[in-house]
Design an enzyme around this catalytic site. Structure first.
Site, PDB file in Angstrom:
ATOM      1  N   ARG A  84      53.561  28.095  63.024  1.00  0.00           N
ATOM      2  CA  ARG A  84      53.394  27.436  64.191  1.00  0.00           C
ATOM      3  C   ARG A  84      52.120  26.497  64.300  1.00  0.00           C
ATOM      4  NH1 ARG A  84      56.131  32.151  66.411  1.00  0.00           N
ATOM      5  NH2 ARG A  84      58.175  31.515  67.455  1.00  0.00           N
ATOM      6  N   HIS A 133      52.197  33.714  53.589  1.00  0.00           N
ATOM      7  CA  HIS A 133      53.639  34.430  53.077  1.00  0.00           C
ATOM      8  C   HIS A 133      53.323  34.833  51.424  1.00  0.00           C
ATOM      9  CE1 HIS A 133      55.242  31.901  56.532  1.00  0.00           C
ATOM     10  NE2 HIS A 133      55.803  33.158  56.594  1.00  0.00           N
ATOM     11  N   GLN A 152      53.696  43.464  65.432  1.00  0.00           N
ATOM     12  CA  GLN A 152      55.038  43.510  64.822  1.00  0.00           C
ATOM     13  C   GLN A 152      54.817  44.720  63.514  1.00  0.00           C
ATOM     14  OE1 GLN A 152      57.462  40.178  63.523  1.00  0.00           O
ATOM     15  NE2 GLN A 152      56.616  40.086  61.473  1.00  0.00           N
ATOM     16  N   LYS A 171      48.555  39.561  60.450  1.00  0.00           N
ATOM     17  CA  LYS A 171      48.518  38.691  61.661  1.00  0.00           C
ATOM     18  C   LYS A 171      49.311  38.964  62.581  1.00  0.00           C
ATOM     19  CE  LYS A 171      48.961  34.299  63.345  1.00  0.00           C
ATOM     20  NZ  LYS A 171      50.481  34.306  63.521  1.00  0.00           N
ATOM     21  N   ASP A 172      50.496  39.533  62.421  1.00  0.00           N
ATOM     22  CA  ASP A 172      51.598  39.966  63.462  1.00  0.00           C
ATOM     23  C   ASP A 172      51.233  41.368  63.686  1.00  0.00           C
ATOM     24  OD1 ASP A 172      53.067  37.721  63.904  1.00  0.00           O
ATOM     25  OD2 ASP A 172      53.359  37.680  61.739  1.00  0.00           O
ATOM     26  N   LEU A 202      57.078  28.035  54.254  1.00  0.00           N
ATOM     27  CA  LEU A 202      56.080  29.135  53.709  1.00  0.00           C
ATOM     28  C   LEU A 202      54.875  28.456  53.563  1.00  0.00           C
ATOM     29  CD1 LEU A 202      58.537  30.622  50.830  1.00  0.00           C
ATOM     30  CD2 LEU A 202      58.153  31.377  53.043  1.00  0.00           C
ATOM     31  N   HIS A 203      53.692  29.410  53.866  1.00  0.00           N
ATOM     32  CA  HIS A 203      52.313  28.994  53.554  1.00  0.00           C
ATOM     33  C   HIS A 203      51.441  30.250  52.748  1.00  0.00           C
ATOM     34  CE1 HIS A 203      51.594  31.983  56.799  1.00  0.00           C
ATOM     35  NE2 HIS A 203      52.380  31.443  57.493  1.00  0.00           N
ATOM     36  N   GLY A 248      52.528  41.027  57.196  1.00  0.00           N
ATOM     37  CA  GLY A 248      51.017  40.330  57.293  1.00  0.00           C
ATOM     38  C   GLY A 248      50.488  40.928  58.481  1.00  0.00           C
TER      39      GLY A 248
END
Ligand code: PAF
Length: 280
Positions: free
Chosen positions: A187, A37, A153, A149-150, A33-34, A147
């Site tokens: 990643r 998240h 998705q 970011k994806d 987790l960052h 998120g």
């Protein structure tokens, strides 16, 4: 916070909570987790009665030769961060329980998943939609946070939720960035300082695109060319895709329609694949 490994136990708890009329918020993750998240947790915490966060490195969304085995893990750290942030249940199922025995049932979205990341990562979205629908059935959320970011998705999961009538509201949280602009991702831990230098060109190119749009340039090709020129400065960079799309249906558009378009990019920095996007 309770850490639950058993699928049956998690489902029993969730169904019980729903029977009591409690509102369940859910954040699906693959762990490590960052702040990205944790911002998803923050976006739900004040509007739900109970918050569940799942950690499951889903093997079915990794292709052959991808980074499943070396995907970063830190369960102790994740437990600490989740507890501090106010998560009520941390659901950490085991792979052999999730895909038990002769598992043979999948959720497949057919319109939005063959392009972009779906074309570079065949089977990826089938893995994502299958695990997410399973997690929805286990955790029984009223509301989930994903998120931005994806981006693909998010659009795919919204479509699955709509098409399959899951009574789930979706909140999309803005991409969290490191101080240098790099979009937060588990990643990123693969990046050496040299990789990182090139990876930063992604954000630099996004900023350039935003500037061009502000100056009134709406031709997608023109903006994509500028982005490519910037990305080419990175010796380690290989572009997977740069696309400007309609936000709703992910169709390519030749002219940006302000507030309806999105720029999406996927880039290899040597062997590390990074994605990013920006709403235009
Ligand atoms: O975005 C992720 O971390 C994963 O794709 C998700 C949604 C947890 C499904 O495994």
């Amino acid at each position: 916070m309770q850490v639950i490994h058993s699928i049956d136990e998690m489902q029993k708890i969730s169904l019980g909570l729903r029977r009591e009329g409690q509102k369940i918020g859910f954040v699906p993750t693959m762990g490590f987790l960052h702040q990205g998240h944790l911002s998803l947790v923050d976006s739900l915490i004040n509007q739900v009665d109970v918050l569940i966060l799942s950690i499951f490195i889903n093997p079915t969304q990794f292709g052959r030769g991808e980074d499943l085995d070396k995907y970063p893990r830190n369960l102790d750290g994740d437990i600490k961060l989740s507890e501090e942030r106010g998560v009520d249940f941390l659901f950490v199922p085991q792979s052999e329980d999730v895909f038990e025995g002769q598992f043979s049932t999948y959720t497949v979205e057919q319109e939005l998943t063959n392009r972009l990341c779906g074309s570079s990562r065949p089977g990826h979205f089938q893995g994502v939609t299958t695990i997410c629908t399973k997690l929805f059935n286990i955790c029984q959320p009223n509301i989930i946070a994903l998120g931005q970011k994806d981006f693909q998705q998010v659009v795919v999961l919204k479509k699955v939720i709509k098409d399959l009538n899951f009574p789930i509201e979706v909140i999309v949280s803005e991409t969290m960035r490191e101080k240098d602009g790099l979009a937060m991702s588990s990643r990123n831990s693969y990046l050496s300082p040299i990789h990182r230098e090139d990876a930063l060109l992604i954000y630099k190119s996004i900023q350039k695109a935003v500037k061009l749009v502000k100056e009134g340039i709406f031709k997608s090709e023109k903006i994509k060319d500028k982005i490519l020129t910037i990305l080419k400065q990175g010796e380690l960079i290989r572009v997977d895709y740069i696309e400007i799309l309609d936000r709703e249906n992910l169709e390519s558009i030749s002219n940006i329609i302000p507030n309806h378009s999105v720029l999406v990019l996927a880039v290899w920095v040597e062997k590390i694949r990074l994605i990013d996007n920006h709403l235009l």
